[in-house]
Design an enzyme around this catalytic site. Structure first.
Site, mmCIF file in Angstrom:
data_model
loop_
_atom_site.group_PDB
_atom_site.id
_atom_site.type_symbol
_atom_site.label_atom_id
_atom_site.label_comp_id
_atom_site.label_asym_id
_atom_site.label_seq_id
_atom_site.Cartn_x
_atom_site.Cartn_y
_atom_site.Cartn_z
ATOM 1 N N ASP A 1 -2.196 49.813 33.696
ATOM 2 C CA ASP A 1 -3.590 49.865 34.153
ATOM 3 C C ASP A 1 -4.583 49.954 33.007
ATOM 4 O O ASP A 1 -5.762 49.636 33.156
ATOM 5 C CB ASP A 1 -3.794 51.064 35.082
ATOM 6 C CG ASP A 1 -3.520 50.690 36.517
ATOM 7 O OD1 ASP A 1 -4.242 49.840 37.044
ATOM 8 O OD2 ASP A 1 -2.566 51.234 37.083
ATOM 9 N N GLY B 1 -12.493 52.608 45.485
ATOM 10 C CA GLY B 1 -11.503 53.063 46.463
ATOM 11 C C GLY B 1 -11.534 54.573 46.438
ATOM 12 O O GLY B 1 -12.584 55.171 46.223
HETATM 13 P P1 ADP Z 1 -6.894 53.954 46.833
HETATM 14 O O1 ADP Z 1 -7.801 54.136 45.660
HETATM 15 O O2 ADP Z 1 -6.199 55.223 47.253
HETATM 16 O O3 ADP Z 1 -6.008 52.734 46.753
HETATM 17 P P2 ADP Z 1 -8.403 52.408 48.754
HETATM 18 O O4 ADP Z 1 -8.763 51.343 47.794
HETATM 19 O O5 ADP Z 1 -7.497 52.080 49.895
HETATM 20 O O6 ADP Z 1 -7.868 53.720 48.044
HETATM 21 O O7 ADP Z 1 -9.773 52.987 49.359
HETATM 22 C C1 ADP Z 1 -9.789 54.097 50.206
HETATM 23 C C2 ADP Z 1 -11.224 54.351 50.624
HETATM 24 O O8 ADP Z 1 -11.757 53.179 51.258
HETATM 25 C C3 ADP Z 1 -11.392 55.500 51.601
HETATM 26 O O9 ADP Z 1 -12.493 56.300 51.216
HETATM 27 C C4 ADP Z 1 -11.736 54.772 52.896
HETATM 28 O O10 ADP Z 1 -12.534 55.562 53.733
HETATM 29 C C5 ADP Z 1 -12.502 53.593 52.381
HETATM 30 N N1 ADP Z 1 -12.641 52.524 53.367
HETATM 31 C C6 ADP Z 1 -11.695 51.714 53.893
HETATM 32 N N2 ADP Z 1 -12.231 50.890 54.814
HETATM 33 C C7 ADP Z 1 -13.565 51.187 54.878
HETATM 34 C C8 ADP Z 1 -14.680 50.714 55.645
HETATM 35 N N3 ADP Z 1 -14.540 49.738 56.550
HETATM 36 N N4 ADP Z 1 -15.881 51.279 55.413
HETATM 37 C C9 ADP Z 1 -16.036 52.271 54.520
HETATM 38 N N5 ADP Z 1 -15.038 52.752 53.778
HETATM 39 C C10 ADP Z 1 -13.825 52.235 53.952
#
Ligand code: ADP
Length: 349
Positions: free
Chosen positions: A134, A190
């Site tokens: 990363d 995220g």
């Molecule tokens: P990670 O960094 O753990 O991989 P992700 O990239 O999956 O996480 O992002 C997780 C975040 O994305 C959470 O805060 C979740 O609430 C948010 N999220 C996912 N779908 C939506 C949406 N439709 N609207 C707002 N936030 C979202």
């Protein structure tokens, strides 16, 4: 077929890619290392409880779940490559030793990846193994961008800015191909959140630093905080507890009790609204810094769970940047696993 493994402290995400970089199968194991010794295996939406006490057992479960596919190589996601591992690499003994030497730089992230690497080598010693890092995408940053103004002894000891989310940014650069905007502000939003100044397809500045704590307000991490405030907190609650507080109990969760952006956006509570405002305001504040680093801006690109899915958050961050004029923005799917598979295919030695 390449098996891509993303091994975390309590989970293993696996995906199989064919020669055209199409994902043809996947499996996820969560709850690894729980006291009861059980973990949850998900394959194509079906969940089942399996016995898996450690990463070795977890890898065996994953291989069993994906046994219908002929795997010819394994490619791992490794968070920290340090100063030496700045490109995808074949996992020779020397490369594995370098990742081990980097454990002090990434004590939360590198050990599970190493456990996955060792487990694979034990179960399938016949398969070549590769790793993508990363940190690697940010190796192109100039010294000015990576150096903390510390005395030489600390600088020589590796206390500098590295930057993370590089596999996401590399996949974004790939997505744009030859048409990539010259000065691209990329935001990976995220649970972890960062942004990157991408000039001519290369990282010249990024918001995360020595660790993934620095920069934007995140799901559970503070983002930027004064070192003296960190020392004060550590003095009061101890170093380990301070590390947990800054990484796991802060950010959106610290401000409003949850790190789920969907819940925060749906809430009319004042804490929730303040947390969302904080997230957008600080994303834009750090964007200003990145725009300076690349001498202007031609486009913005959003990725990550929030960046890809939340138009309200994108709009609010863009509203903070509206003084820059009409800057186009894009939404790009983060395809880190595909990037890792592609990296492994391109490593020839
Ligand atoms: P990670 O960094 O753990 O991989 P992700 O990239 O999956 O996480 O992002 C997780 C975040 O994305 C959470 O805060 C979740 O609430 C948010 N999220 C996912 N779908 C939506 C949406 N439709 N609207 C707002 N936030 C979202």
């Amino acid at each position: 077929m390449i098996l891509v493994l993303n091994t975390g402290s309590s989970s293993i995400k696996a995906a199989i890619f064919d020669g055209t970089l199409t994902e043809i199968a996947g499996a996820t194991l969560t709850g690894l290392g729980d006291a009861d010794g059980d973990a949850v295996l998900s394959v194509t939406g079906q969940k089942q409880t399996v016995a898996a006490h450690d990463h070795g057992a977890g890898i065996a479960v994953i291989l069993d779940a994906l046994s219908g596919h002929e795997i010819t190589a394994v490619a791992h996601r490794v968070v920290h490559g340090g100063t030496k591992l700045t490109a995808p690499t074949r996992l020779t003994d020397a490369a594995i030793a370098t990742i081990e030497a980097n454990v002090p730089l990434a004590p939360l992230h590198n050990p599970p990846a190493l456990a996955g690497i060792h487990a694979m080598a034990t179960v399938r010693p016949d398969l070549p193994q590769f790793a993508s890092f990363d940190t690697a995408f940010h190796a192109t940053q100039p010294d000015l961008a990576t150096t903390y103004a510390l005395p030489k002894a600390q600088r020589d000891a590796g206390i500098r800015r590295y930057g993370f989310h590089g596999l996401s940014y590399a996949s974004m650069v790939d997505h744009f191909g030859a048409g990539i905007p010259k000065r691209l502000l990329a935001l990976h939003l995220g649970n972890g959140a960062s942004l990157c100044a991408i000039l001519d397809g290369k990282s010249v500045a990024t918001s995360m630093g020595y660790s993934p704590l620095e920069g934007l307000t995140m799901g559970t991490r503070t983002g930027c905080i004064d070192g003296m405030a960190v020392l004060r907190i550590a003095e009061e609650i101890g170093i380990d507890a301070a590390g947990t507080l800054l990484n796991k109990q802060s950010g959106l969760k610290g401000l409003a009790g949850t790190n789920d952006m969907r819940d925060l956006l749906a809430s009319d509570g004042t804490d929730a609204q303040f947390a969302v405002d904080h997230f957008c305001y600080w994303a834009a504040r750090h964007a200003g810094s990145a725009i300076v680093a690349m001498g202007g801006i031609d486009a913005v690109a959003f990725t990550g769970g929030i960046g890809e899915n939340s138009a309200p958050i994108r709009d609010r961050i863009m509203a903070h940047l509206s003084f820059l004029g009409d800057v186009p923005f894009h939404t790009v799917e983060a395809r880190e696993e595909r990037q890792i598979a592609q990296d492994a295919m391109q490593v020839t030695t």
